[in-house]
Design a protein around this motif. Structure first.
Motif, PDB file in Angstrom:
ATOM      1  N   LEU A 238       2.731  10.261  -3.481  1.00  0.00           N
ATOM      2  CA  LEU A 238       4.121  10.136  -3.110  1.00  0.00           C
ATOM      3  C   LEU A 238       4.853  10.050  -4.307  1.00  0.00           C
ATOM      4  O   LEU A 238       6.041   9.399  -4.082  1.00  0.00           O
TER       5      LEU A 238
ATOM      6  N   LYS B 217      17.096   4.813  -7.703  1.00  0.00           N
ATOM      7  CA  LYS B 217      16.873   3.361  -7.766  1.00  0.00           C
ATOM      8  C   LYS B 217      17.629   2.170  -8.132  1.00  0.00           C
ATOM      9  O   LYS B 217      16.975   0.549  -7.986  1.00  0.00           O
TER      10      LYS B 217
ATOM     11  N   GLU C 291      10.500  -1.745   9.910  1.00  0.00           N
ATOM     12  CA  GLU C 291       9.706  -1.522  11.469  1.00  0.00           C
ATOM     13  C   GLU C 291       9.349  -3.144  11.165  1.00  0.00           C
ATOM     14  O   GLU C 291       9.235  -3.448  12.153  1.00  0.00           O
TER      15      GLU C 291
ATOM     16  N   SER D 168       2.680   7.206   8.054  1.00  0.00           N
ATOM     17  CA  SER D 168       1.645   5.904   7.794  1.00  0.00           C
ATOM     18  C   SER D 168       2.491   4.678   7.770  1.00  0.00           C
ATOM     19  O   SER D 168       3.180   4.633   6.994  1.00  0.00           O
ATOM     20  N   ILE D 169       1.925   3.882   7.228  1.00  0.00           N
ATOM     21  CA  ILE D 169       2.220   2.933   6.771  1.00  0.00           C
ATOM     22  C   ILE D 169       2.647   2.887   5.116  1.00  0.00           C
ATOM     23  O   ILE D 169       3.455   2.530   4.084  1.00  0.00           O
ATOM     24  N   GLN D 170       2.020   3.662   4.533  1.00  0.00           N
ATOM     25  CA  GLN D 170       1.638   3.771   3.483  1.00  0.00           C
ATOM     26  C   GLN D 170       3.022   4.379   3.337  1.00  0.00           C
ATOM     27  O   GLN D 170       3.889   4.779   1.785  1.00  0.00           O
ATOM     28  N   VAL D 171       3.085   6.016   3.767  1.00  0.00           N
ATOM     29  CA  VAL D 171       4.536   6.334   3.848  1.00  0.00           C
ATOM     30  C   VAL D 171       5.711   5.364   4.194  1.00  0.00           C
ATOM     31  O   VAL D 171       6.817   5.349   3.119  1.00  0.00           O
ATOM     32  N   ARG D 172       5.514   5.115   5.259  1.00  0.00           N
ATOM     33  CA  ARG D 172       6.584   3.865   5.794  1.00  0.00           C
ATOM     34  C   ARG D 172       7.177   3.108   4.779  1.00  0.00           C
ATOM     35  O   ARG D 172       8.269   2.313   3.447  1.00  0.00           O
ATOM     36  N   HIS D 173       5.958   2.188   3.455  1.00  0.00           N
ATOM     37  CA  HIS D 173       6.324   1.847   2.509  1.00  0.00           C
ATOM     38  C   HIS D 173       7.084   2.260   1.500  1.00  0.00           C
ATOM     39  O   HIS D 173       7.859   1.815   0.677  1.00  0.00           O
ATOM     40  N   ARG D 174       7.607   3.807   1.169  1.00  0.00           N
ATOM     41  CA  ARG D 174       7.994   4.566  -0.273  1.00  0.00           C
ATOM     42  C   ARG D 174       9.842   4.898   1.164  1.00  0.00           C
ATOM     43  O   ARG D 174      10.482   5.070   0.196  1.00  0.00           O
TER      44      ARG D 174
ATOM     45  N   PHE E 119      -3.657   1.001  14.050  1.00  0.00           N
ATOM     46  CA  PHE E 119      -2.752   1.188  14.149  1.00  0.00           C
ATOM     47  C   PHE E 119      -2.927   1.028  11.909  1.00  0.00           C
ATOM     48  O   PHE E 119      -2.156   1.791  11.811  1.00  0.00           O
ATOM     49  N   GLY E 120      -3.073   0.167  11.610  1.00  0.00           N
ATOM     50  CA  GLY E 120      -2.974   0.243  10.320  1.00  0.00           C
ATOM     51  C   GLY E 120      -3.642   1.025   8.979  1.00  0.00           C
ATOM     52  O   GLY E 120      -2.611   1.783   8.261  1.00  0.00           O
TER      53      GLY E 120
ATOM     54  N   PRO F 208       0.910  -1.150   0.134  1.00  0.00           N
ATOM     55  CA  PRO F 208      -0.119   0.190  -0.229  1.00  0.00           C
ATOM     56  C   PRO F 208       0.664   1.141  -0.225  1.00  0.00           C
ATOM     57  O   PRO F 208       1.248   1.328   0.781  1.00  0.00           O
ATOM     58  N   VAL F 209       0.331   1.859  -1.424  1.00  0.00           N
ATOM     59  CA  VAL F 209       1.408   3.342  -1.262  1.00  0.00           C
ATOM     60  C   VAL F 209       0.367   4.310  -1.252  1.00  0.00           C
ATOM     61  O   VAL F 209      -0.583   4.317  -1.572  1.00  0.00           O
ATOM     62  N   ASN F 210       0.761   5.794  -1.208  1.00  0.00           N
ATOM     63  CA  ASN F 210      -0.119   6.580  -1.361  1.00  0.00           C
ATOM     64  C   ASN F 210       0.459   7.519  -3.103  1.00  0.00           C
ATOM     65  O   ASN F 210       1.204   7.370  -3.259  1.00  0.00           O
TER      66      ASN F 210
ATOM     67  N   ARG G 139       7.780   3.088  13.495  1.00  0.00           N
ATOM     68  CA  ARG G 139       6.207   2.667  13.809  1.00  0.00           C
ATOM     69  C   ARG G 139       5.602   3.808  14.484  1.00  0.00           C
ATOM     70  O   ARG G 139       4.808   4.296  13.777  1.00  0.00           O
TER      71      ARG G 139
ATOM     72  N   ALA H   3      -0.913   8.966  15.925  1.00  0.00           N
ATOM     73  CA  ALA H   3      -0.252   8.875  14.599  1.00  0.00           C
ATOM     74  C   ALA H   3      -0.267   9.814  13.581  1.00  0.00           C
ATOM     75  O   ALA H   3      -1.079  10.826  13.575  1.00  0.00           O
ATOM     76  N   MET H   4       0.509   9.535  12.980  1.00  0.00           N
ATOM     77  CA  MET H   4       0.666  10.735  11.456  1.00  0.00           C
ATOM     78  C   MET H   4       1.000  12.200  11.811  1.00  0.00           C
ATOM     79  O   MET H   4       0.318  12.919  12.010  1.00  0.00           O
TER      80      MET H   4
ATOM     81  N   MET I 268      -6.249   0.068   1.450  1.00  0.00           N
ATOM     82  CA  MET I 268      -5.325  -0.300   2.753  1.00  0.00           C
ATOM     83  C   MET I 268      -5.897  -1.474   3.944  1.00  0.00           C
ATOM     84  O   MET I 268      -4.935  -2.528   4.371  1.00  0.00           O
TER      85      MET I 268
ATOM     86  N   ALA J 243      -4.311   3.857  10.294  1.00  0.00           N
ATOM     87  CA  ALA J 243      -3.583   5.844  10.786  1.00  0.00           C
ATOM     88  C   ALA J 243      -3.214   6.874   9.988  1.00  0.00           C
ATOM     89  O   ALA J 243      -3.713   7.564   9.979  1.00  0.00           O
ATOM     90  N   GLY J 244      -3.146   6.079   8.415  1.00  0.00           N
ATOM     91  CA  GLY J 244      -2.737   6.899   7.890  1.00  0.00           C
ATOM     92  C   GLY J 244      -3.551   7.475   6.225  1.00  0.00           C
ATOM     93  O   GLY J 244      -4.027   7.872   5.612  1.00  0.00           O
TER      94      GLY J 244
ATOM     95  N   GLY K 164      11.033   9.336  -1.861  1.00  0.00           N
ATOM     96  CA  GLY K 164      10.461  10.111  -2.918  1.00  0.00           C
ATOM     97  C   GLY K 164       9.001  10.788  -1.315  1.00  0.00           C
ATOM     98  O   GLY K 164       8.531  11.936  -2.205  1.00  0.00           O
ATOM     99  N   THR K 165       8.661  10.350  -0.158  1.00  0.00           N
ATOM    100  CA  THR K 165       7.571  11.516   0.019  1.00  0.00           C
ATOM    101  C   THR K 165       7.861  12.263   0.803  1.00  0.00           C
ATOM    102  O   THR K 165       6.977  12.430   1.221  1.00  0.00           O
TER     103      THR K 165
ATOM    104  N   ARG L 117       9.741   0.754   6.313  1.00  0.00           N
ATOM    105  CA  ARG L 117       8.931  -0.484   6.438  1.00  0.00           C
ATOM    106  C   ARG L 117       9.639  -1.706   6.767  1.00  0.00           C
ATOM    107  O   ARG L 117       9.260  -2.537   7.316  1.00  0.00           O
TER     108      ARG L 117
END
Lengths: 155, 277
Positions: free
Chosen positions: A61, B51, B79, B100-106, A128-129, A56-58, B96, B188-189, A110, A131-132, B30-31, B76
């Motif tokens: 971004l 990359k 994490e 967010s998880i989405q941000v942490r994946h990038r 937690f999952g 999952p990504v934004n 942690r 969070a966030m 998500m 949260a974004g 890139g975030t 991530r």
């Protein structure tokens, strides 16, 4: 312009994109998939969440050109068959997890990623999952319930 | 976003020469970069995506060298690493708390460090653990302690063309205990109002690093001196917490007043030390 080749919702696509366009804009404009929403456009709200190679990504971004060679899944590709909804979509409808609906595509993508990793998450793990992912209508309780219910069905 | 040219160099040398151009920006996660380009806080005539460069991805651990975090390793990845949780607990805790998880994946760990935000979550644990950076630039390679990397908010010693290729975090001596506590207005966030990382090696040293209370992450050296080689008694912890308060140099901003931040440095330093004894 750069030409990128990627898979969107299982379909191989070639798209001509400017390097300074986000994946979100590429999905909504060049690919014509408007299910993914643009909320804040700076990674705070989660409405643009899609899965890129299962993660999952934004999409706001990420540059569209960075998706070259990857597999993208958006809300349009989640249903298992035409005229059949994904258990998450069913649960959101049944349990009132959507009100205005703007956050829902991102929230569901998500949640799909979350359930793929952990089919029976606790309430805390769900909160937690997601949260974004910001929702201004529901107060989250019904979203959490819907994700839990869908998890039970998918497990 | 404004128009820019885009490059995907295949080698580090190529990246270094592309990045030497004026207004060239490095893209890994890139975030931060994309947000700053969209909000016109930063200008890019050219974006260099690193990359595709081999050899700078991932995490690796070795009992002698410690943990190597590559330039492309995401928050991530850190994490979810059982090894990081076991040996670098404060870093795992801080990650942690990042976006967010989405941000942490990038987002990459090295990107979080290079952005040099005074409130960055991953920096205090890295400094407390004695981490170093490897920098590749026009003049070759050099290594530098993370602690010596920052000049001010958003400013580091990096020169145009420099690429941080890895962070190395030494292995923890047996019995080491670590903690990161983040204080924010919401769970969070959130950006840290105050962050405190402590790495405690019983009988030897205790390193205390404060985030968001000075222009750069700050080591509370007077507090550390009080604790060196000592047992963490209530009395000593109270003294160290007071010393940390005196060393902090916070500002007032939208997240908190300087007075509040100073107060919280004391509370969180005490709490962190109490949990580590």
């Amino acid at each position: 312009m750069t030409t990128i080749a990627l898979t969107i919702n299982g379909e191989a696509r070639e798209l001509a994109v400017e390097p300074y366009r986000s994946l979100l804009d590429v999905l909504r404009n060049e690919a014509g998939l408007t299910g993914t929403k643009k909320g804040c456009d700076v990674g705070d709200c989660g409405a643009c969440t899609v899965l890129v190679d299962g993660k999952p990504v934004n999409s706001c971004l990420m540059l569209g050109v960075e998706a070259d060679g990857s597999e993208v899944l958006t809300i349009e590709g989640l249903q298992p068959a035409p005229n059949r909804l994904h258990p998450l979509q069913e649960a959101f409808i049944r349990l009132g997890g959507a009100q205005c609906g703007f956050c829902t595509p991102g929230m569901i993508m998500m949640a799909a990623a979350l359930l793929a990793e952990n089919p029976s998450p606790s309430e805390e793990e769900i909160r937690f999952g997601i949260a974004g992912n910001i929702c201004r209508c529901t107060g989250y309780t019904k979203i959490v319930e819907a994700i839990q219910a869908a998890g039970k069905e998918l497990a | 976003m404004r128009r820019f040219t885009y490059h995907e160099p295949a080698t580090l040398d190529e990246a270094v020469s592309l990045l030497a151009a004026p207004n060239a920006q490095i893209l890994a996660g890139g975030t931060d970069l994309l947000v700053e380009l969209k909000e016109q806080l930063r200008r890019a005539d050219c974006v260099v995506n690193i990359k595709k460069i081999p050899g700078i991805a991932g995490l690796a651990y070795d009992d002698k060298a410690g943990l190597r975090i590559g330039a492309l390793a995401t928050a991530r990845e850190v994490e979810v690493s059982p090894l990081v949780l076991d040996k670098y607990r404060s870093l795992a805790q801080s990650v942690r708390e990042l976006g967010s998880i989405q941000v942490r994946h990038r987002a990459t760990i090295i990107g979080n460090v290079c952005r040099a935000s005074p409130s960055a979550d991953t920096i205090p644990p890295l400094i407390a653990d004695g981490a170093s950076l490897r920098i590749c630039g026009a003049g070759g390679e050099r290594t530098l302690k993370v602690e010596d990397f920052f000049l001010g908010p958003g400013r580091t010693v990096l020169k145009p063309g420099d690429v941080v290729t890895e962070i190395v975090v030494p292995p923890p001596p047996p019995g080491t205990r670590k903690i990161y506590i983040k204080h924010g207005r919401r769970k969070a966030m959130e950006l840290a109002t105050v962050g405190v990382a402590v790495t405690h090696v019983p009988g030897a040293e205790t390193r205390i690093v404060l985030g968001a209370v000075a222009p750069t992450p700050l080591r509370a050296r007077h507090a550390e001196d009080l604790l060196r080689g000592k047992r963490l008694t209530d009395e000593l912890i109270a003294k160290a917490a007071q010393a940390a308060v005196a060393e902090s140099r916070p500002i007032s901003n939208v997240r908190a007043s300087a007075e509040y931040r100073r107060e919280m440095v004391g509370v969180l330093t005490r709490r962190a030390l109490e949990q580590l004894r």
